[in-house]
Design a protein around this motif. Structure first.
Motif, PDB file in Angstrom:
ATOM      1  N   VAL A   1      36.222  16.466 -49.434  1.00 32.22           N
ATOM      2  CA  VAL A   1      36.936  17.679 -48.995  1.00 32.22           C
ATOM      3  C   VAL A   1      36.211  18.329 -47.824  1.00 32.22           C
ATOM      4  O   VAL A   1      36.832  18.734 -46.827  1.00 32.22           O
ATOM      5  CB  VAL A   1      37.067  18.680 -50.166  1.00 32.22           C
ATOM      6  CG1 VAL A   1      37.633  20.005 -49.667  1.00 32.22           C
ATOM      7  CG2 VAL A   1      37.964  18.111 -51.263  1.00 32.22           C
TER       8      VAL A   1
ATOM      9  N   GLN B   1      37.593  24.051 -46.123  1.00 28.78           N
ATOM     10  CA  GLN B   1      37.715  23.399 -47.428  1.00 28.78           C
ATOM     11  C   GLN B   1      38.853  24.023 -48.236  1.00 28.78           C
ATOM     12  O   GLN B   1      39.594  23.323 -48.926  1.00 28.78           O
ATOM     13  CB  GLN B   1      36.397  23.510 -48.188  1.00 28.78           C
ATOM     14  CG  GLN B   1      35.260  22.712 -47.562  1.00 28.78           C
ATOM     15  CD  GLN B   1      33.981  22.786 -48.373  1.00 28.78           C
ATOM     16  OE1 GLN B   1      33.968  22.486 -49.564  1.00 28.78           O
ATOM     17  NE2 GLN B   1      32.896  23.193 -47.737  1.00 28.78           N
TER      18      GLN B   1
ATOM     19  N   VAL C   1      42.096  22.583 -47.119  1.00 27.69           N
ATOM     20  CA  VAL C   1      42.315  21.226 -47.620  1.00 27.69           C
ATOM     21  C   VAL C   1      42.829  21.275 -49.056  1.00 27.69           C
ATOM     22  O   VAL C   1      43.767  20.554 -49.418  1.00 27.69           O
ATOM     23  CB  VAL C   1      41.012  20.392 -47.545  1.00 27.69           C
ATOM     24  CG1 VAL C   1      41.196  19.053 -48.259  1.00 27.69           C
ATOM     25  CG2 VAL C   1      40.604  20.174 -46.096  1.00 27.69           C
ATOM     26  N   VAL C   2      42.219  22.131 -49.867  1.00 25.78           N
ATOM     27  CA  VAL C   2      42.659  22.269 -51.256  1.00 25.78           C
ATOM     28  C   VAL C   2      44.107  22.777 -51.312  1.00 25.78           C
ATOM     29  O   VAL C   2      44.933  22.265 -52.071  1.00 25.78           O
ATOM     30  CB  VAL C   2      41.721  23.226 -52.023  1.00 25.78           C
ATOM     31  CG1 VAL C   2      42.279  23.508 -53.425  1.00 25.78           C
ATOM     32  CG2 VAL C   2      40.323  22.618 -52.125  1.00 25.78           C
TER      33      VAL C   2
ATOM     34  N   PHE D   1      42.589  16.328 -54.986  1.00 26.51           N
ATOM     35  CA  PHE D   1      42.213  15.646 -53.749  1.00 26.51           C
ATOM     36  C   PHE D   1      42.168  14.130 -53.975  1.00 26.51           C
ATOM     37  O   PHE D   1      42.585  13.354 -53.113  1.00 26.51           O
ATOM     38  CB  PHE D   1      40.855  16.159 -53.265  1.00 26.51           C
ATOM     39  CG  PHE D   1      40.444  15.612 -51.923  1.00 26.51           C
ATOM     40  CD1 PHE D   1      41.110  15.980 -50.756  1.00 26.51           C
ATOM     41  CD2 PHE D   1      39.381  14.719 -51.822  1.00 26.51           C
ATOM     42  CE1 PHE D   1      40.740  15.462 -49.513  1.00 26.51           C
ATOM     43  CE2 PHE D   1      39.000  14.201 -50.589  1.00 26.51           C
ATOM     44  CZ  PHE D   1      39.675  14.578 -49.435  1.00 26.51           C
TER      45      PHE D   1
END
Length: 292
Positions: free
Chosen positions: A44, A55, A58-59, A70
């Protein structure tokens, strides 16, 4: 290991939700579309860095596109990347730029410890003892392996020579195939392949079995082609994917199995083993007592 992979890939899902993504999430999507294969190698943190996002983004990107996690996102992306090659596993890597040496040390040691702990529950003591007995009594043991598995075979050859046992190994794959075609019922074919799907080793195992040699295999703990030819199948945990930076925990586990076999063989014939080991040490250390 759960080897089920969702039917749908990731790229279609991402494209369907593209209009709902925030600016930071869209950066992640754009990077994934541009570099899907590279994305598979990132954790991540690194994906956030490579996509100039965060980050948290991304989550959120994963949740927004319907991925449970992920890892689920990477599994589905692997479906897109490796669709044509029909490979079963995605990279077992979570690379990041310039991690601290301390972080790398901790990560490698932690993975190794967990993998070795799994080996104790995966390896069947009865099979190990049977393999040690057969190798100790064989007219000759032929070792087979390529790449990192070849290193394991070479290590075993050195140990068997120290015990004064007849053994053959070469790194030349053509010679390995040639040797396999000349085996007979008094021989052992010891075939090392982590995946169990190396084409040359499959042919070696097939030839050895057709020649009535006893086939002992050392593969990961899955149903695989090479294992199907074995009279004795020694197993190591499926701790790595086929796509990986290089054999790491798998090689360590395989070498541990070789050490276990060697220890059992020494203990079964301790007096003669000590004599053979002393003889070989006297030759290799002659005139240089510190050499090892």
């Amino acid at each position: 290991m759960d080897d089920t992979i969702p039917i749908d890939g990731a790229l279609v899902a991402i494209n369907a939700h593209l209009s709902t993504l925030s600016d930071s999430e869209r950066k992640v999507a754009e990077y994934v579309f541009k570099e899907p294969k590279k994305t598979l190698y990132f954790n991540v943190r690194e994906l956030a860095k490579q996509s100039d996002s965060s980050q948290a983004a991304v989550v959120r990107f994963c949740k927004r596109n319907g991925f449970d996690s992920f890892n689920n996102f990477k599994l589905r992306l692997a479906r897109d990347v490796f669709r044509e090659s029909d490979e079963r596993y995605i990279p077992d890597l979570e690379l990041e730029s310039e991690p601290s040496p301390g972080r790398v040390i901790h990560g490698v040691i932690d993975r190794t410890q967990r993998s070795l702990a799994s080996l104790e529950t995966t390896l069947d003591p009865a099979f190990v003892e049977a393999a040690a007995d057969l190798i100790g009594k064989a007219s000759s043991t032929f070792l087979f392996g390529v790449g990192a598995s070849g290193v394991v075979s070479y290590d075993f050859m050195q140990k068997l020579i120290r015990l004064g046992l007849p053994v053959f190994y070469t790194s030349d794959t053509d010679l390995q195939l040639t040797a396999a075609s000349t085996l007979h019922s008094g021989n052992i074919a010891f075939v090392v392949s982590y995946s169990g799907e190396n084409e040359t080793m499959i042919e070696v195992a097939r030839l050895a079995r057709s020649r009535n040699a006893t086939v002992i295999t050392l593969t990961m703990d899955t149903i695989n082609s090479i294992r199907s030819f074995a009279q004795i199948a020694l197993l190591v945990p499926a701790s790595e994917r086929i796509y990986r930076q290089g054999a790491a925990t798998s090689r360590i586990n395989q070498l541990a199995v070789i050490d276990i076999l060697y220890s059992i063989m020494v203990s079964k014939n301790l007096e003669d083993s000590i004599k053979s080991i002393d003889q070989t040490m006297a030759v290799t250390h002659k005139g240089n007592p510190t050499r090892h």
